[in-house]
Scaffold this active site. Structure first.
Site, PDB file in Angstrom:
ATOM      1  N   ARG A 160      11.566  -2.661  11.110  1.00 45.53           N
ATOM      2  CA  ARG A 160      10.617  -2.175  12.119  1.00 45.53           C
ATOM      3  C   ARG A 160      10.353  -3.263  13.156  1.00 45.53           C
ATOM      4  O   ARG A 160      10.260  -4.438  12.814  1.00 45.53           O
ATOM      5  CB  ARG A 160       9.295  -1.789  11.433  1.00 45.53           C
ATOM      6  CG  ARG A 160       9.305  -0.411  10.842  1.00 45.53           C
ATOM      7  CD  ARG A 160       8.143  -0.151   9.906  1.00 45.53           C
ATOM      8  NE  ARG A 160       6.851  -0.630  10.346  1.00 45.53           N
ATOM      9  CZ  ARG A 160       5.736  -0.527   9.607  1.00 45.53           C
ATOM     10  NH1 ARG A 160       5.775   0.042   8.421  1.00 45.53           N
ATOM     11  NH2 ARG A 160       4.594  -0.997  10.051  1.00 45.53           N
TER      12      ARG A 160
ATOM     13  N   LYS B 221       0.836  -1.218   0.000  1.00 48.33           N
ATOM     14  CA  LYS B 221       0.000   0.000   0.000  1.00 48.33           C
ATOM     15  C   LYS B 221       0.864   1.258   0.000  1.00 48.33           C
ATOM     16  O   LYS B 221       0.636   2.180  -0.767  1.00 48.33           O
ATOM     17  CB  LYS B 221      -0.911   0.042   1.245  1.00 48.33           C
ATOM     18  CG  LYS B 221      -1.836  -1.138   1.394  1.00 48.33           C
ATOM     19  CD  LYS B 221      -2.704  -1.021   2.632  1.00 48.33           C
ATOM     20  CE  LYS B 221      -1.945  -1.041   3.941  1.00 48.33           C
ATOM     21  NZ  LYS B 221      -1.207  -2.288   4.201  1.00 48.33           N
TER      22      LYS B 221
ATOM     23  N   ARG C  38      11.538  -6.063   4.499  1.00 50.21           N
ATOM     24  CA  ARG C  38      11.286  -4.612   4.430  1.00 50.21           C
ATOM     25  C   ARG C  38      12.289  -3.871   5.303  1.00 50.21           C
ATOM     26  O   ARG C  38      12.594  -4.295   6.426  1.00 50.21           O
ATOM     27  CB  ARG C  38       9.865  -4.302   4.905  1.00 50.21           C
ATOM     28  CG  ARG C  38       9.631  -2.801   5.050  1.00 50.21           C
ATOM     29  CD  ARG C  38       8.176  -2.413   4.974  1.00 50.21           C
ATOM     30  NE  ARG C  38       7.388  -2.869   6.096  1.00 50.21           N
ATOM     31  CZ  ARG C  38       6.079  -2.656   6.206  1.00 50.21           C
ATOM     32  NH1 ARG C  38       5.425  -2.029   5.241  1.00 50.21           N
ATOM     33  NH2 ARG C  38       5.420  -3.104   7.247  1.00 50.21           N
TER      34      ARG C  38
ATOM     35  N   ARG D  31      -0.454  -9.376  13.219  1.00 48.63           N
ATOM     36  CA  ARG D  31      -1.027  -8.299  12.405  1.00 48.63           C
ATOM     37  C   ARG D  31      -1.909  -8.862  11.290  1.00 48.63           C
ATOM     38  O   ARG D  31      -2.920  -8.260  10.932  1.00 48.63           O
ATOM     39  CB  ARG D  31       0.099  -7.427  11.824  1.00 48.63           C
ATOM     40  CG  ARG D  31       0.787  -6.606  12.909  1.00 48.63           C
ATOM     41  CD  ARG D  31       2.063  -5.968  12.412  1.00 48.63           C
ATOM     42  NE  ARG D  31       1.815  -4.919  11.456  1.00 48.63           N
ATOM     43  CZ  ARG D  31       2.729  -4.440  10.620  1.00 48.63           C
ATOM     44  NH1 ARG D  31       3.956  -4.929  10.625  1.00 48.63           N
ATOM     45  NH2 ARG D  31       2.428  -3.477   9.797  1.00 48.63           N
TER      46      ARG D  31
ATOM     47  N   ARG E  17      -9.048   1.280   8.892  1.00 49.04           N
ATOM     48  CA  ARG E  17      -8.703  -0.115   9.163  1.00 49.04           C
ATOM     49  C   ARG E  17      -9.790  -0.826   9.942  1.00 49.04           C
ATOM     50  O   ARG E  17      -9.652  -2.016  10.228  1.00 49.04           O
ATOM     51  CB  ARG E  17      -7.419  -0.163   9.987  1.00 49.04           C
ATOM     52  CG  ARG E  17      -6.135  -0.411   9.177  1.00 49.04           C
ATOM     53  CD  ARG E  17      -4.973  -0.491  10.143  1.00 49.04           C
ATOM     54  NE  ARG E  17      -3.821  -1.168   9.650  1.00 49.04           N
ATOM     55  CZ  ARG E  17      -2.710  -0.559   9.210  1.00 49.04           C
ATOM     56  NH1 ARG E  17      -2.647   0.741   9.160  1.00 49.04           N
ATOM     57  NH2 ARG E  17      -1.675  -1.284   8.849  1.00 49.04           N
TER      58      ARG E  17
END
Ligand code: ADP
Ligand code: AMP
Length: 214
Positions: free
Chosen positions: A160, A13, A127, A171, A88
């Site tokens: 992260r 996204k 990531r 998540r 969300r």
């Protein structure tokens, strides 16, 4: 143009939202970036949000909804925006719809970046994020020019805390339980468009440009 990005954490996204923002010259509003900036600055909101984010949970609607309403009232959002990571939950979506209705406005498109769970864990482990400017990289698919350093602001890139595998699984559960229902919500509004997020980033962007009508 008002656009919402939907999709699982790690679906791409943010990657696509930045490109949309550049091409259409509208702000990229990422609630995750706003929370991370607050955490970095040690604000009260940041401290409250961190407790939820680190556990892979959503920050409660009471803290999130007002924040976004305020952000969207800023002058740079007057000609539209691309919302990344918001809404969300159904209450967040309903609040956005009703705030826009008050102004006689509505969201133009909700773009659902579709990526199966199997691909997500692999993507998130790779990531790397710049917590200073919000840029995102991937160790295999989107490498910075210099390893570990942000191309845009030269600060260090990090994995992260909430991208560690155990938190990613949590998540994903939260996504399926609380965020996935938004797909039907926006389908019912007639503005849902789904793109195959497993394609190369360039092809995902082409599919989005086709939808938005360059
Ligand atoms: P989100 O904002 O949905 O959480 P990101 O845009 O940060 O996801 O993307 C998650 C990770 O996957 C990043 O490291 C990014 O570079 C990488 N990525 C994004 N889109 C693709 C793609 N189409 N193919 C492969 N990797 C991708
Ligand atoms: P993101 O950068 O979009 O992956 O968001 C990182 C984390 O911030 C999420 O896992 C949530 O804990 C929190 N967060 C971001 N956006 C929202 C939102 N709209 N509602 C609740 N929590 C959010």
């Amino acid at each position: 143009m008002k656009i919402i990005m939907l999709g699982a954490p790690g679906a791409g996204k943010g990657t696509q939202a930045k490109r949309i923002a550049d091409k259409w010259q509208i702000p990229h509003v990422s609630t995750g970036d706003i929370f991370r900036a607050n955490i970095k600055q040690g604000t009260e909101l940041g401290n409250k949000a961190k407790a939820f984010i680190d556990k892979g949970m959503l920050v409660p609607d009471e803290l999130t909804i007002e924040l976004v309403i305020d952000r969207l009232q800023q002058s740079d959002c007057a000609n539209g925006y691309v919302l990344d990571g918001y809404p969300r939950t159904i209450p967040q979506a309903e609040s956005l719809t009703s705030e826009l209705n008050k102004l006689g406005e509505s969201v133009d498109y909700a773009i659902n970046v579709d990526v199966p769970d199997e691909n997500i864990v692999r993507r998130m482990g790779g990531r790397r994020a710049c917590l200073t400017c919000g840029a995102t990289y991937h160790i295999a698919y989107a490498q910075p020019k210099q390893e570990g350093i942000c191309d845009r602001c030269q600060n260090a890139l990090v994995l992260r805390d909430d991208d560690k595998p155990e938190t990613v699984l949590k998540r994903l559960d939260v996504y399926h339980a609380q965020t996935q229902p938004l797909i039907e919500y926006y389908e019912n509004q007639g503005i849902l468009r789904t793109v195959d997020g497993t394609m190369d980033m360039e092809d995902v962007f082409k599919a989005i440009v086709d939808i938005l009508g360059a």
